[in-house]
Scaffold this active site. Sequence first.
Site, mmCIF file in Angstrom:
data_model
loop_
_atom_site.group_PDB
_atom_site.id
_atom_site.type_symbol
_atom_site.label_atom_id
_atom_site.label_comp_id
_atom_site.label_asym_id
_atom_site.label_seq_id
_atom_site.Cartn_x
_atom_site.Cartn_y
_atom_site.Cartn_z
ATOM 1 N N LEU A 192 0.843 -1.198 0.000
ATOM 2 C CA LEU A 192 0.000 0.000 0.000
ATOM 3 C C LEU A 192 0.879 1.249 0.000
ATOM 4 O O LEU A 192 1.899 1.290 0.670
ATOM 5 C CB LEU A 192 -0.910 -0.005 1.230
ATOM 6 C CG LEU A 192 -1.948 -1.124 1.286
ATOM 7 C CD1 LEU A 192 -2.648 -1.126 2.632
ATOM 8 C CD2 LEU A 192 -2.971 -0.966 0.186
ATOM 9 N N ASP A 222 -8.450 6.369 9.771
ATOM 10 C CA ASP A 222 -7.821 6.464 8.460
ATOM 11 C C ASP A 222 -7.314 5.082 8.078
ATOM 12 O O ASP A 222 -6.361 4.571 8.678
ATOM 13 C CB ASP A 222 -6.656 7.466 8.487
ATOM 14 C CG ASP A 222 -7.127 8.876 8.791
ATOM 15 O OD1 ASP A 222 -8.177 9.277 8.246
ATOM 16 O OD2 ASP A 222 -6.460 9.565 9.577
ATOM 17 N N LEU A 223 -7.927 4.466 7.115
ATOM 18 C CA LEU A 223 -7.657 3.078 6.759
ATOM 19 C C LEU A 223 -6.177 2.837 6.492
ATOM 20 O O LEU A 223 -5.579 3.479 5.622
ATOM 21 C CB LEU A 223 -8.491 2.677 5.535
ATOM 22 C CG LEU A 223 -8.375 1.215 5.083
ATOM 23 C CD1 LEU A 223 -8.885 0.285 6.166
ATOM 24 C CD2 LEU A 223 -9.130 1.014 3.777
ATOM 25 N N ASP A 224 -5.600 1.905 7.244
ATOM 26 C CA ASP A 224 -4.194 1.486 7.083
ATOM 27 C C ASP A 224 -3.209 2.628 7.252
ATOM 28 O O ASP A 224 -2.096 2.574 6.717
ATOM 29 C CB ASP A 224 -3.989 0.815 5.710
ATOM 30 C CG ASP A 224 -4.726 -0.507 5.603
ATOM 31 O OD1 ASP A 224 -4.902 -1.169 6.646
ATOM 32 O OD2 ASP A 224 -5.131 -0.874 4.487
ATOM 33 N N GLU A 225 -3.592 3.678 7.982
ATOM 34 C CA GLU A 225 -2.694 4.811 8.180
ATOM 35 C C GLU A 225 -2.470 5.124 9.652
ATOM 36 O O GLU A 225 -2.011 6.211 10.000
ATOM 37 C CB GLU A 225 -3.238 6.046 7.443
ATOM 38 C CG GLU A 225 -3.264 5.896 5.925
ATOM 39 C CD GLU A 225 -3.680 7.174 5.221
ATOM 40 O OE1 GLU A 225 -3.697 8.239 5.881
ATOM 41 O OE2 GLU A 225 -4.008 7.107 4.023
#
Length: 281
Positions: A192, A222-225
């Site tokens: 990602l 915050d998706l994957d953050e």
Amino acid sequence: MQKQTLILIKCKDAVGLVSTISNTVAEHQLNIITMREYVDQEQGRFFVRVVCSGEPHNAEKFAHDLNHRLPSNADIVINPSRKKKIAILVTKEHHCLADILVRHYFDTLQADVVSVIGNYDNLAEFVDKFDIPFHLVSHENKSKGEFEKELATVLNQYEVDYIVLAKFMRILSPDFVQQFENKLINIHHSFLPAFIGANPYKQAQERGVKIIGATAHFVTNDLDEGPIITQDIKKIDHSYDLHRMKTAGKEIEKSVLSRAIQLLVEDRVMLNGNKTIVYKS
């Protein structure tokens, strides 16, 4: 083995904090074994992890003295729970779950896996072999709200310290994340944002990538953050077909997630906004 005292402090930065902490520890007849500190100069914040030999004779007075002498609103934790309780969320992939359960079985995880919860029952039989409760909470024919309410009900039975998403393939809502703030830990491949969506390994193999990896992080809205706990990579070359690449990727995911859990259960991770301070020694 002599007992130890662990002290975790987050506060506003100020002159003489190390001296203040050291003197207070000495007054209470504790000897510092390790002291790892960090100053975020941009935010003016001070972070420290202190390990001392022995325990204070008067724990209440020791806490009072530290609180009184450090900047106001200091976040001070003394001897957090030694053995953390962990729940694991799974879908169908077994590699991360299997690694955690084997470590737990041989008592090298340094934590208690109190339950495994899946939105499918594919892994229930495997979990049963370790005498750990498995709960099926299906998402099928339910709204996200209904599914997450059932999930939270099961999790709340165990009063867990951390919830590990071991390849749990459901996006969690902001309300759910807030309910378990700073407890949700995720593992994902490090492609990602280059290769998003379905079949990231296939996309990466077709693109001819030369490095693959994995990231363990706290879950935020915050998706994957979310704040990163630890990462690792492996160099590959043109000889890696899709199967070999997936196998290598799973090995990295297992090792990274295991390392993240180890850091967390040893209280070596401190949150600083959307970043982490990680004391590796």
